[in-house]
Design an enzyme around this catalytic site. Structure first.
Site, PDB file in Angstrom:
ATOM      1  N   GLU A  32      -5.233   7.362   0.332  1.00 50.56           N
ATOM      2  CA  GLU A  32      -5.676   6.693   1.558  1.00 50.56           C
ATOM      3  C   GLU A  32      -4.603   6.690   2.655  1.00 50.56           C
ATOM      4  O   GLU A  32      -4.909   6.849   3.824  1.00 50.56           O
ATOM      5  CB  GLU A  32      -6.086   5.240   1.260  1.00 50.56           C
ATOM      6  CG  GLU A  32      -6.584   4.544   2.527  1.00 50.56           C
ATOM      7  CD  GLU A  32      -6.941   3.076   2.337  1.00 50.56           C
ATOM      8  OE1 GLU A  32      -6.820   2.556   1.224  1.00 50.56           O
ATOM      9  OE2 GLU A  32      -7.334   2.466   3.342  1.00 50.56           O
ATOM     10  N   THR A  49      -7.353  -4.408   0.713  1.00 44.27           N
ATOM     11  CA  THR A  49      -6.113  -4.900   1.337  1.00 44.27           C
ATOM     12  C   THR A  49      -6.328  -6.273   1.980  1.00 44.27           C
ATOM     13  O   THR A  49      -5.450  -7.135   1.926  1.00 44.27           O
ATOM     14  CB  THR A  49      -5.581  -3.893   2.376  1.00 44.27           C
ATOM     15  OG1 THR A  49      -5.429  -2.628   1.726  1.00 44.27           O
ATOM     16  CG2 THR A  49      -4.231  -4.312   2.931  1.00 44.27           C
ATOM     17  N   ILE A  64      -3.867   0.262  -2.690  1.00 44.35           N
ATOM     18  CA  ILE A  64      -4.390  -1.111  -2.739  1.00 44.35           C
ATOM     19  C   ILE A  64      -5.793  -1.057  -2.150  1.00 44.35           C
ATOM     20  O   ILE A  64      -5.965  -0.773  -0.965  1.00 44.35           O
ATOM     21  CB  ILE A  64      -3.535  -2.125  -1.941  1.00 44.35           C
ATOM     22  CG1 ILE A  64      -2.156  -2.286  -2.574  1.00 44.35           C
ATOM     23  CG2 ILE A  64      -4.248  -3.488  -1.888  1.00 44.35           C
ATOM     24  CD1 ILE A  64      -1.268  -3.349  -1.917  1.00 44.35           C
ATOM     25  N   ASP A  65      -6.766  -1.279  -2.986  1.00 45.44           N
ATOM     26  CA  ASP A  65      -8.132  -1.374  -2.496  1.00 45.44           C
ATOM     27  C   ASP A  65      -8.424  -2.857  -2.298  1.00 45.44           C
ATOM     28  O   ASP A  65      -8.082  -3.674  -3.158  1.00 45.44           O
ATOM     29  CB  ASP A  65      -9.100  -0.759  -3.512  1.00 45.44           C
ATOM     30  CG  ASP A  65     -10.535  -0.805  -3.026  1.00 45.44           C
ATOM     31  OD1 ASP A  65     -10.755  -0.645  -1.801  1.00 45.44           O
ATOM     32  OD2 ASP A  65     -11.444  -1.011  -3.855  1.00 45.44           O
ATOM     33  N   ASP A  86      -6.416   5.083  -4.211  1.00 50.49           N
ATOM     34  CA  ASP A  86      -6.387   3.945  -3.285  1.00 50.49           C
ATOM     35  C   ASP A  86      -5.297   3.004  -3.794  1.00 50.49           C
ATOM     36  O   ASP A  86      -5.477   2.297  -4.779  1.00 50.49           O
ATOM     37  CB  ASP A  86      -7.750   3.243  -3.264  1.00 50.49           C
ATOM     38  CG  ASP A  86      -7.870   2.278  -2.090  1.00 50.49           C
ATOM     39  OD1 ASP A  86      -6.829   1.848  -1.573  1.00 50.49           O
ATOM     40  OD2 ASP A  86      -9.016   1.962  -1.711  1.00 50.49           O
ATOM     41  N   HIS A 134     -18.183  -4.756   5.756  1.00 51.13           N
ATOM     42  CA  HIS A 134     -18.138  -3.636   4.800  1.00 51.13           C
ATOM     43  C   HIS A 134     -19.478  -3.371   4.127  1.00 51.13           C
ATOM     44  O   HIS A 134     -19.699  -2.293   3.589  1.00 51.13           O
ATOM     45  CB  HIS A 134     -17.077  -3.887   3.719  1.00 51.13           C
ATOM     46  CG  HIS A 134     -15.679  -3.891   4.246  1.00 51.13           C
ATOM     47  ND1 HIS A 134     -14.588  -4.133   3.459  1.00 51.13           N
ATOM     48  CD2 HIS A 134     -15.191  -3.678   5.496  1.00 51.13           C
ATOM     49  CE1 HIS A 134     -13.481  -4.079   4.190  1.00 51.13           C
ATOM     50  NE2 HIS A 134     -13.822  -3.813   5.436  1.00 51.13           N
ATOM     51  N   LYS A 169     -15.139  -5.291  -8.319  1.00 53.17           N
ATOM     52  CA  LYS A 169     -16.590  -5.484  -8.533  1.00 53.17           C
ATOM     53  C   LYS A 169     -17.113  -4.513  -9.586  1.00 53.17           C
ATOM     54  O   LYS A 169     -17.885  -4.894 -10.465  1.00 53.17           O
ATOM     55  CB  LYS A 169     -17.354  -5.278  -7.213  1.00 53.17           C
ATOM     56  CG  LYS A 169     -17.055  -6.338  -6.161  1.00 53.17           C
ATOM     57  CD  LYS A 169     -17.924  -6.191  -4.926  1.00 53.17           C
ATOM     58  CE  LYS A 169     -17.465  -5.141  -3.943  1.00 53.17           C
ATOM     59  NZ  LYS A 169     -16.162  -5.382  -3.298  1.00 53.17           N
ATOM     60  N   ASP A 179     -12.496   4.710  -2.588  1.00 49.80           N
ATOM     61  CA  ASP A 179     -13.054   3.363  -2.766  1.00 49.80           C
ATOM     62  C   ASP A 179     -14.072   3.304  -3.908  1.00 49.80           C
ATOM     63  O   ASP A 179     -14.571   2.220  -4.233  1.00 49.80           O
ATOM     64  CB  ASP A 179     -13.739   2.887  -1.475  1.00 49.80           C
ATOM     65  CG  ASP A 179     -12.737   2.440  -0.409  1.00 49.80           C
ATOM     66  OD1 ASP A 179     -11.644   1.979  -0.778  1.00 49.80           O
ATOM     67  OD2 ASP A 179     -13.053   2.554   0.794  1.00 49.80           O
ATOM     68  N   ARG A 198     -23.928  -2.537  -2.227  1.00 51.48           N
ATOM     69  CA  ARG A 198     -23.109  -2.256  -1.036  1.00 51.48           C
ATOM     70  C   ARG A 198     -23.980  -1.470  -0.058  1.00 51.48           C
ATOM     71  O   ARG A 198     -24.022  -0.242  -0.093  1.00 51.48           O
ATOM     72  CB  ARG A 198     -21.881  -1.424  -1.445  1.00 51.48           C
ATOM     73  CG  ARG A 198     -20.865  -1.217  -0.313  1.00 51.48           C
ATOM     74  CD  ARG A 198     -19.729  -0.315  -0.775  1.00 51.48           C
ATOM     75  NE  ARG A 198     -18.623  -0.280   0.145  1.00 51.48           N
ATOM     76  CZ  ARG A 198     -17.589  -1.126   0.122  1.00 51.48           C
ATOM     77  NH1 ARG A 198     -17.516  -2.052  -0.801  1.00 51.48           N
ATOM     78  NH2 ARG A 198     -16.626  -1.031   1.010  1.00 51.48           N
ATOM     79  N   SER A 209     -12.725  -5.341  -3.146  1.00 46.94           N
ATOM     80  CA  SER A 209     -12.222  -4.186  -3.929  1.00 46.94           C
ATOM     81  C   SER A 209     -13.125  -3.728  -5.058  1.00 46.94           C
ATOM     82  O   SER A 209     -14.189  -4.295  -5.318  1.00 46.94           O
ATOM     83  CB  SER A 209     -10.830  -4.495  -4.500  1.00 46.94           C
ATOM     84  OG  SER A 209     -10.922  -5.196  -5.733  1.00 46.94           O
ATOM     85  N   ASP A 233       0.842  -1.204   0.000  1.00 45.22           N
ATOM     86  CA  ASP A 233       0.000   0.000   0.000  1.00 45.22           C
ATOM     87  C   ASP A 233       0.876   1.253   0.000  1.00 45.22           C
ATOM     88  O   ASP A 233       0.669   2.184  -0.791  1.00 45.22           O
ATOM     89  CB  ASP A 233      -0.897   0.050   1.248  1.00 45.22           C
ATOM     90  CG  ASP A 233      -1.851  -1.138   1.386  1.00 45.22           C
ATOM     91  OD1 ASP A 233      -3.071  -0.945   1.317  1.00 45.22           O
ATOM     92  OD2 ASP A 233      -1.358  -2.278   1.574  1.00 45.22           O
TER      93      ASP A 233
HETATM   94  N1  LIG Z   1     -17.405  -0.458   7.871  1.00 44.99           N
HETATM   95  C1  LIG Z   1     -17.129  -0.315   6.580  1.00 44.99           C
HETATM   96  N2  LIG Z   1     -18.122  -0.148   5.673  1.00 44.99           N
HETATM   97  C2  LIG Z   1     -17.842  -0.006   4.371  1.00 44.99           C
HETATM   98  N3  LIG Z   1     -16.579  -0.005   3.860  1.00 44.99           N
HETATM   99  C3  LIG Z   1     -15.560  -0.164   4.713  1.00 44.99           C
HETATM  100  C4  LIG Z   1     -15.771  -0.325   6.103  1.00 44.99           C
HETATM  101  N4  LIG Z   1     -14.552  -0.471   6.694  1.00 44.99           N
HETATM  102  C5  LIG Z   1     -13.632  -0.392   5.709  1.00 44.99           C
HETATM  103  N5  LIG Z   1     -14.222  -0.206   4.510  1.00 44.99           N
HETATM  104  C6  LIG Z   1     -13.630  -0.015   3.208  1.00 44.99           C
HETATM  105  O1  LIG Z   1     -13.876  -1.148   2.387  1.00 44.99           O
HETATM  106  C7  LIG Z   1     -12.839  -1.180   1.449  1.00 44.99           C
HETATM  107  C8  LIG Z   1     -12.773  -2.514   0.775  1.00 44.99           C
HETATM  108  O2  LIG Z   1     -13.976  -2.709   0.092  1.00 44.99           O
HETATM  109  P1  LIG Z   1     -14.510  -4.157  -0.252  1.00 44.99           P
HETATM  110  O3  LIG Z   1     -15.228  -4.665   0.937  1.00 44.99           O
HETATM  111  O4  LIG Z   1     -15.430  -3.838  -1.398  1.00 44.99           O
HETATM  112  O5  LIG Z   1     -13.334  -4.962  -0.627  1.00 44.99           O
HETATM  113  C9  LIG Z   1     -11.620  -0.864   2.239  1.00 44.99           C
HETATM  114  O6  LIG Z   1     -10.641  -0.367   1.379  1.00 44.99           O
HETATM  115  P2  LIG Z   1      -9.069  -0.739   1.616  1.00 44.99           P
HETATM  116  O7  LIG Z   1      -8.948  -2.202   1.482  1.00 44.99           O
HETATM  117  O8  LIG Z   1      -8.443   0.065   0.571  1.00 44.99           O
HETATM  118  O9  LIG Z   1      -8.758  -0.249   2.995  1.00 44.99           O
HETATM  119  C10 LIG Z   1     -12.130   0.179   3.253  1.00 44.99           C
HETATM  120  O10 LIG Z   1     -11.859   1.513   2.847  1.00 44.99           O
HETATM  121 MG   LIG Z   2     -10.105   0.900  -0.463  1.00 49.80          MG
HETATM  122 MG   LIG Z   3      -7.310   0.536   3.849  1.00 49.28          MG
HETATM  123 MG   LIG Z   4      -6.569   0.789   0.276  1.00 47.92          MG
END
Ligand SMILES: Nc1ncnc2c1ncn2[C@@H]1O[C@H](COP(=O)(O)O)[C@@H](OP(=O)(O)O)[C@H]1O
Ligand SMILES: [Mg+2]
Ligand SMILES: [Mg+2]
Ligand SMILES: [Mg+2]
Length: 353
Positions: A68, A138, A135-136, A133, A240, A267, A294, A281, A264, A45
């Site tokens: 980020e 992570t 790495i989205d 971002d 998430h 999708k 994101d 989502r 990430s 990242d």
């Molecule tokens: N409570 C929450 N509700 C929604 N998104 C969240 C969350 N906590 C973290 N995230 C976000 O969800 C992203 C990942 O999305 P997904 O679930 O679609 O893979 C994370 O990005 P990072 O991995 O860049 O931190 C983070 O920013």
């Molecule tokens: Mg992200």
């Molecule tokens: Mg993150």
């Molecule tokens: Mg990230």
């Protein structure tokens, strides 16, 4: 504006950063730290953020970046800092012409830390601001699922250029999603796709690994003739988005296929090229605000591929407020022709809670 230089720089910057993330992906020790909110961050990242911001600043010195990550934890941790520097300093595009477009390597460790910290823009409705971002997903990256390197340019609060590098997605736009698409993935041969869009100019995909300046092919969302046959995507992480609400919505739509869970913005890319159809989502917590990085790239790529992206109330995502989508709740992305049908059911399910 054609944004051709912005697109080229963004594509090459994402491509170069993906080379770095792929190296880290194959390392057992990924230098994982836990951030204040308990979410993970890795050397991948930090390294990817440094490489991308350095390229933006070399080409567009007056632009701001909402990134980020930030470097404070690295300034106190020499070992980790040097590990990231080793990666950053060792990552180049193989195409020398393309590497030159990015402005070449970062000069020093200090410059690398400063580049990471230059992602501190507050965002907003004025001027040119990139959303990054590095790495989205992570958690997906660490688990061997999907992840994405995401970069978008906003001008006066609207997304104009969006790029997504997805090293673990198939190159083939026609490969349909299934239950395995989001789990146990690698970046082996046949994998790695770069999605791009420019406002008003459509969306494209191309292999992530081809030499620098290749052109992409147009991508389009699939026409959904029968919504009961649609494929819907959701996060892997139950924290998430609400798997329960999403299941209830799919059931009401008589969608029979199980959801495809993947991490990430892969999708957004997947539905934009018609490998899937719908991305839901729905919020788990009433207080969480989605982050602009994101969604910025994916929002534009899906809309340019013929889709509609709104929140759960039907409002377009508003990137002009700051670092978060504070005016929105959740995300509903679908082909234009069926979006209102999906949204109606989303509202119905949420109103009964
Ligand atoms: N409570 C929450 N509700 C929604 N998104 C969240 C969350 N906590 C973290 N995230 C976000 O969800 C992203 C990942 O999305 P997904 O679930 O679609 O893979 C994370 O990005 P990072 O991995 O860049 O931190 C983070 O920013
Ligand atoms: Mg992200
Ligand atoms: Mg993150
Ligand atoms: Mg990230």
């Amino acid at each position: 504006m054609s944004y051709s230089k912005e697109l080229k720089v963004a594509q090459l910057a994402v491509q170069r950063a993906s080379i770095l993330t792929k190296k880290v992906f194959h390392e057992k020790a990924k230098g994982t730290l836990s951030k204040d909110d308990k979410s993970p961050v890795t050397i991948g990242d930090f390294g990817a953020q440094a490489l991308i911001i350095a390229a933006i600043k070399k080409n567009f010195p007056d632009d701001q970046v909402v990134g980020e990550e930030e470097a404070s934890s690295l300034r106190d941790d020499v070992k980790l800092r040097d590990q990231i520097w080793g990666l950053v300093d060792g990552t180049r595009l193989s195409d020398a012409e393309a590497e030159k477009v990015l402005g070449g390597p970062i000069e020093s460790v200090e410059a690398m830390l400063d580049a990471i910290d230059a992602g501190n823009s507050a965002g907003g409705a004025k001027g040119r601001i990139w959303a990054l971002d590095p790495i989205d997903g992570t958690k997906g990256f660490l688990r061997g699922g999907q992840y994405a390197v995401c970069l978008a340019l906003m001008v006066d609060g609207d997304v104009k250029v969006g790029v997504l590098g997805c090293p673990n997605l198939p190159i083939d736009d026609a490969a349909p999603l299934d239950a395995t698409s989001g789990v146990d993935q690698t970046d082996a041969e046949g994998k790695g796709v770069l999605f791009s869009a420019v406002y008003g100019q459509g969306a494209t995909s191309r292999p992530l690994s081809v030499a620098g300046l290749a052109k992409g092919q147009s991508i389009h969302m699939k026409e959904v003739k029968d919504i009961t046959q649609a494929t819907f995507c959701e996060s892997v992480e139950a924290g998430h988005s609400s798997h329960g609400d999403q299941h209830a919505i799919a059931t009401k739509l008589n969608i029979s296929k199980p959801s495809v869970r993947m991490d990430s913005q892969a999708k957004y890319g997947s539905i934009a090229r018609g490998a899937g159809d719908i991305y839901l989502r729905l919020p788990v917590s009433a207080t969480y605000q989605e982050k602009i990085w994101d969604h910025a790239s994916g929002d534009l790529i899906v809309r340019e591929a013929g889709g509609e992206v709104t929140d759960s109330l039907g409002k377009r995502l508003d990137f002009s407020i700051g670092r978060t989508l504070s005016a929105n709740k959740g995300v509903v992305a679908a082909p234009k022709a069926v979006h209102s049908t999906v949204l109606e059911v989303v509202k119905e399910v949420l109103s009964k809670k």
